[in-house]
Design a protein around this motif. Structure first.
Motif, short mmCIF file in Angstrom:
data_model
loop_
_atom_site.label_atom_id
_atom_site.label_comp_id
_atom_site.label_asym_id
_atom_site.label_seq_id
_atom_site.Cartn_x
_atom_site.Cartn_y
_atom_site.Cartn_z
N ILE A 184 13.44 16.63 32.83
CA ILE A 184 13.06 17.30 34.07
C ILE A 184 13.18 16.32 35.23
CG2 ILE A 184 11.11 18.32 35.32
CD1 ILE A 184 12.38 20.24 33.37
N TYR B 194 15.58 16.86 38.55
CA TYR B 194 15.07 16.89 39.92
C TYR B 194 15.70 15.79 40.77
CZ TYR B 194 11.44 20.17 38.37
OH TYR B 194 10.75 21.25 37.87
N PHE C 209 18.70 26.68 42.65
CA PHE C 209 18.10 25.81 41.64
C PHE C 209 16.72 26.32 41.24
CE2 PHE C 209 15.51 22.14 40.41
CZ PHE C 209 16.26 21.63 39.37
N TRP C 210 15.89 26.65 42.23
CA TRP C 210 14.54 27.09 41.93
C TRP C 210 14.50 28.50 41.36
CZ3 TRP C 210 11.25 23.58 40.95
CH2 TRP C 210 11.38 22.34 41.55
N ARG D 193 15.07 27.81 37.79
CA ARG D 193 13.84 27.23 37.22
C ARG D 193 12.81 28.33 36.98
NH1 ARG D 193 11.48 24.45 33.66
NH2 ARG D 193 9.63 23.33 34.29
N ASP D 194 12.67 29.24 37.94
CA ASP D 194 11.70 30.32 37.81
C ASP D 194 12.06 31.25 36.65
OD1 ASP D 194 9.36 31.76 38.91
OD2 ASP D 194 10.86 33.33 39.26
N ASN E 98 13.62 30.35 33.93
CA ASN E 98 13.55 29.60 32.67
C ASN E 98 12.29 28.76 32.66
OD1 ASN E 98 16.37 30.01 31.32
ND2 ASN E 98 16.79 29.63 33.48
N LYS E 99 11.19 29.35 32.25
CA LYS E 99 9.89 28.66 32.28
C LYS E 99 9.82 27.49 31.30
CE LYS E 99 8.00 31.75 35.04
NZ LYS E 99 7.87 31.51 36.44
N ASP F 297 10.95 24.20 29.58
CA ASP F 297 11.75 23.07 30.06
C ASP F 297 13.11 22.97 29.37
OD1 ASP F 297 9.76 22.39 31.81
OD2 ASP F 297 9.03 20.67 30.65
N PHE G 119 15.49 25.63 30.59
CA PHE G 119 15.87 25.31 31.96
C PHE G 119 16.91 24.19 32.00
CE2 PHE G 119 14.99 22.42 35.58
CZ PHE G 119 15.59 23.18 36.58
N VAL H 183 20.91 24.22 33.45
CA VAL H 183 21.43 23.48 34.61
C VAL H 183 22.25 22.24 34.26
CG1 VAL H 183 19.58 24.27 36.13
CG2 VAL H 183 19.31 22.10 34.93
#
Length: 143
Positions: free
Chosen positions: A30, A34, A56-57, A60-61, A63-64, A66, A69, A73
């Motif tokens: 993570i 970031y 991006f967010w 993320r939203d 794919n809760k 990690d 997510f 990406v």
């Protein structure tokens, strides 16, 4: 002495390969994801930053977990991130996701977030120093 040119060639190739990943998100953790996003965002033209950040967010939203997510990406460039987020937007919009009801299109949503951001900048100050270091905050409420 013959080993020196070979070594330099190998090091040069390795450096070139490492530089080629400058526009891709590193999904090793993570923290690296970031960090990659921050670096990529700074290199993007100003007119593309908002869409990239929101994209991006959005991913993320959606794919809760990690791991999910990071898989979503890892290795993607800004164009791929935006395309993935547009797909998520369309799926959620079709499923009746309440946060997207007020937007008729992806472009309208990005435009609205841009207006919100301008409003934040006006209230808090126009520079990072005046805004208490939060001038580049990319957190948006999607729910």
């Amino acid at each position: 002495m013959k080993k020196l040119p070979t070594l330099l060639l190998i090091l040069s190739c390795a450096a070139l390969m490492a530089c080629g990943k400058g526009q891709e998100i590193s999904g090793h953790s993570i923290k690296t994801a970031y960090r990659s996003v921050k670096s990529i965002k700074e290199k993007l033209p100003p007119e593309n930053r908002m869409e990239f950040q929101v994209s991006f967010w959005t991913i993320r939203d959606a794919n809760k977990e990690d791991e999910a997510f990071l898989d979503a990406v890892d290795g993607k460039n800004p164009i791929e991130i935006v395309e993935t987020a547009k797909g998520i937007y369309q799926q959620r919009k079709a499923a009746g996701f309440q946060a997207y009801d007020k937007y008729s299109s992806w472009e309208e949503m990005i435009s609205e977030f841009g207006k919100q951001r301008l409003g934040q900048d006006k209230r808090k100050g126009s520079t990072k120093d005046e805004a208490g270091g939060q001038g580049d905050n990319v957190l948006y409420k999607l729910q």
